[in-house]
Write a protein that holds these residues in place. Sequence first.
Motif, PDB file in Angstrom:
ATOM      1  N   ALA A  84       0.834  -1.214   0.000  1.00 37.15           N
ATOM      2  CA  ALA A  84       0.000   0.000   0.000  1.00 37.15           C
ATOM      3  C   ALA A  84       0.863   1.257   0.000  1.00 37.15           C
ATOM      4  CB  ALA A  84      -0.917  -0.008   1.228  1.00 37.15           C
ATOM      5  N   ILE A  85       1.966   1.237   0.765  1.00 36.63           N
ATOM      6  CA  ILE A  85       2.892   2.373   0.785  1.00 36.63           C
ATOM      7  C   ILE A  85       3.446   2.619  -0.611  1.00 36.63           C
ATOM      8  CG2 ILE A  85       5.189   3.086   1.572  1.00 36.63           C
ATOM      9  CD1 ILE A  85       4.487   1.792   4.278  1.00 36.63           C
ATOM     10  N   LEU A  86       3.823   1.549  -1.307  1.00 38.17           N
ATOM     11  CA  LEU A  86       4.366   1.684  -2.658  1.00 38.17           C
ATOM     12  C   LEU A  86       3.313   2.190  -3.638  1.00 38.17           C
ATOM     13  CD1 LEU A  86       6.568  -1.538  -2.808  1.00 38.17           C
ATOM     14  CD2 LEU A  86       7.386   0.821  -2.773  1.00 38.17           C
ATOM     15  N   GLU A  87       2.066   1.721  -3.490  1.00 41.54           N
ATOM     16  CA  GLU A  87       0.988   2.198  -4.367  1.00 41.54           C
ATOM     17  C   GLU A  87       0.739   3.681  -4.153  1.00 41.54           C
ATOM     18  OE1 GLU A  87      -2.391  -0.239  -3.635  1.00 41.54           O
ATOM     19  OE2 GLU A  87      -1.459  -2.063  -4.436  1.00 41.54           O
ATOM     20  N   ASP A  88       0.721   4.106  -2.890  1.00 40.98           N
ATOM     21  CA  ASP A  88       0.532   5.526  -2.602  1.00 40.98           C
ATOM     22  C   ASP A  88       1.684   6.354  -3.155  1.00 40.98           C
ATOM     23  OD1 ASP A  88      -1.812   4.954  -1.305  1.00 40.98           O
ATOM     24  OD2 ASP A  88      -0.990   5.116   0.722  1.00 40.98           O
ATOM     25  N   ALA A  89       2.891   5.843  -3.021  1.00 44.62           N
ATOM     26  CA  ALA A  89       4.066   6.559  -3.524  1.00 44.62           C
ATOM     27  C   ALA A  89       4.003   6.705  -5.038  1.00 44.62           C
ATOM     28  CB  ALA A  89       5.337   5.815  -3.114  1.00 44.62           C
ATOM     29  N   ARG A  90       3.607   5.645  -5.697  1.00 46.99           N
ATOM     30  CA  ARG A  90       3.471   5.710  -7.164  1.00 46.99           C
ATOM     31  C   ARG A  90       2.430   6.750  -7.565  1.00 46.99           C
ATOM     32  NH1 ARG A  90       4.454   1.846 -11.392  1.00 46.99           N
ATOM     33  NH2 ARG A  90       4.971   0.210  -9.897  1.00 46.99           N
ATOM     34  N   ALA A  91       1.354   6.851  -6.799  1.00 44.73           N
ATOM     35  CA  ALA A  91       0.296   7.824  -7.108  1.00 44.73           C
ATOM     36  C   ALA A  91       0.810   9.252  -6.948  1.00 44.73           C
ATOM     37  CB  ALA A  91      -0.911   7.583  -6.203  1.00 44.73           C
ATOM     38  N   VAL A  92       1.607   9.504  -5.915  1.00 49.19           N
ATOM     39  CA  VAL A  92       2.169  10.845  -5.718  1.00 49.19           C
ATOM     40  C   VAL A  92       3.055  11.220  -6.898  1.00 49.19           C
ATOM     41  CG1 VAL A  92       3.723  12.228  -4.288  1.00 49.19           C
ATOM     42  CG2 VAL A  92       2.040  10.725  -3.210  1.00 49.19           C
ATOM     43  N   ILE A  93       3.877  10.291  -7.344  1.00 53.03           N
ATOM     44  CA  ILE A  93       4.783  10.555  -8.461  1.00 53.03           C
ATOM     45  C   ILE A  93       4.009  10.755  -9.756  1.00 53.03           C
ATOM     46  CG2 ILE A  93       6.608   9.526  -9.878  1.00 53.03           C
ATOM     47  CD1 ILE A  93       7.657   8.237  -7.282  1.00 53.03           C
ATOM     48  N   ALA A  94       2.970   9.945  -9.954  1.00 55.26           N
ATOM     49  CA  ALA A  94       2.140  10.101 -11.159  1.00 55.26           C
ATOM     50  C   ALA A  94       1.453  11.465 -11.168  1.00 55.26           C
ATOM     51  CB  ALA A  94       1.104   8.980 -11.219  1.00 55.26           C
ATOM     52  N   ALA A  95       1.024  11.942 -10.001  1.00 53.90           N
ATOM     53  CA  ALA A  95       0.379  13.255  -9.917  1.00 53.90           C
ATOM     54  C   ALA A  95       1.343  14.372 -10.287  1.00 53.90           C
ATOM     55  CB  ALA A  95      -0.162  13.482  -8.509  1.00 53.90           C
ATOM     56  N   ALA A  96       2.638  14.107 -10.143  1.00 57.94           N
ATOM     57  CA  ALA A  96       3.657  15.087 -10.517  1.00 57.94           C
ATOM     58  C   ALA A  96       4.026  14.982 -11.994  1.00 57.94           C
ATOM     59  CB  ALA A  96       4.903  14.911  -9.650  1.00 57.94           C
ATOM     60  N   GLY A  97       3.382  14.059 -12.704  1.00 60.56           N
ATOM     61  CA  GLY A  97       3.589  13.949 -14.140  1.00 60.56           C
ATOM     62  C   GLY A  97       4.669  12.986 -14.565  1.00 60.56           C
ATOM     63  N   VAL A  98       5.151  12.152 -13.654  1.00 62.11           N
ATOM     64  CA  VAL A  98       6.209  11.188 -13.990  1.00 62.11           C
ATOM     65  C   VAL A  98       5.613   9.788 -13.992  1.00 62.11           C
ATOM     66  CG1 VAL A  98       8.422  10.205 -13.274  1.00 62.11           C
ATOM     67  CG2 VAL A  98       7.984  12.660 -12.995  1.00 62.11           C
ATOM     68  N   THR A  99       5.797   9.064 -15.075  1.00 59.01           N
ATOM     69  CA  THR A  99       5.183   7.745 -15.212  1.00 59.01           C
ATOM     70  C   THR A  99       6.198   6.608 -15.318  1.00 59.01           C
ATOM     71  OG1 THR A  99       5.062   8.052 -17.622  1.00 59.01           O
ATOM     72  CG2 THR A  99       3.130   8.701 -16.323  1.00 59.01           C
ATOM     73  N   ASN A 100       7.455   6.944 -15.516  1.00 58.15           N
ATOM     74  CA  ASN A 100       8.475   5.904 -15.653  1.00 58.15           C
ATOM     75  C   ASN A 100       8.926   5.462 -14.261  1.00 58.15           C
ATOM     76  OD1 ASN A 100      10.342   4.131 -16.649  1.00 58.15           O
ATOM     77  ND2 ASN A 100      11.661   5.683 -17.594  1.00 58.15           N
ATOM     78  N   VAL A 101       8.102   4.603 -13.638  1.00 59.53           N
ATOM     79  CA  VAL A 101       8.303   4.230 -12.233  1.00 59.53           C
ATOM     80  C   VAL A 101       8.166   2.723 -12.072  1.00 59.53           C
ATOM     81  CG1 VAL A 101       7.530   4.580  -9.854  1.00 59.53           C
ATOM     82  CG2 VAL A 101       7.279   6.421 -11.519  1.00 59.53           C
ATOM     83  N   THR A 102       9.054   2.139 -11.295  1.00 59.08           N
ATOM     84  CA  THR A 102       8.916   0.757 -10.862  1.00 59.08           C
ATOM     85  C   THR A 102       8.897   0.742  -9.340  1.00 59.08           C
ATOM     86  OG1 THR A 102      11.311   0.389 -10.855  1.00 59.08           O
ATOM     87  CG2 THR A 102      10.118  -0.141 -12.888  1.00 59.08           C
ATOM     88  N   ALA A 103       8.380  -0.346  -8.769  1.00 62.17           N
ATOM     89  CA  ALA A 103       8.277  -0.446  -7.312  1.00 62.17           C
ATOM     90  C   ALA A 103       8.696  -1.832  -6.867  1.00 62.17           C
ATOM     91  CB  ALA A 103       6.852  -0.141  -6.863  1.00 62.17           C
TER      92      ALA A 103
END
Length: 285
Positions: A84-103
């Motif tokens: 859940a922490i990783l999902e939330d973190a990915r959402a914060v980064i996506a909201a900043a416009g960055v999509t090239n993310v792995t977890a």
Amino acid sequence: MMTGKIVALVDGSIYSHSVCENAAWVAARTGAQIELLHVLGRRDSAEASDLSGSLALGARSALLEELTQLDEQRAKLQQQRGRAILEDARAVIAAAGVTNVTARLLIGDILELAAESEADAEMIVIGKRGEAADFTGRHLGSNIERIVRASHKPVFVAARAFRAPKRFLIAFDGGASSIKAVQHIAASKLFAGLECRLLMAGRSTPELRGKLDEACVQLNAAGYDARADITAQAPEAAISELVEAEGIDLLAMGAYGHSHIRNLIIGSTTTEMIRSCRIPVVLFR
């Protein structure tokens, strides 16, 4: 240039949001991929604990089984929370416009796993304090000091609140790590277009002033209008005052300067700057 990946360590603390926003800022400026990493200690893993030694003689085997099941359930909940922490973190980064993310959710020692992850990374991003930090005191998270000391890559220590940097300060002491910081900044997209200041505080010699002049020349050749100051004040006081007086948004410095402290903590000036400055600090080894 930075075109590889950056590793962002998230732990669910109040600093995790800032870690993600700072990582997104770095990625947006450099084109780097973000690898989110959450580490569970081995005690939080799915491995069941041997509880038999804590039971009194004659305890029913059913109790031991129940305790074991509770331990396993706790481990499962820890893993669910980590995801859940990783999902939330990915959402914060996506909201900043960055999509090239792995977890990645890993189990083990954070120092060992961070070292493995940084092998093909350009930078590590970590919060100033972790989830278990004592915010009434001035102690840093223990993992920060361990990771900074062991890391061979720049470490970006995120402050509690994110603010996109407009001006940065290089704390320059003429040592190898501060010279490396200048070289990295001159070649990196990360700092391009930001207002640049240099400060040399404390003991000054003609040799050190010459190194400071060389640093300015190198930065100006890279397109910065670098201004340098020299002060006899102690580094900790001089840096803090300049950060406050001129609205510095980002501090860059060597993780080790001329301090003689070499044991379990990072250099004393570095430690004090991370503690006292309410801005991100980028540390170079």
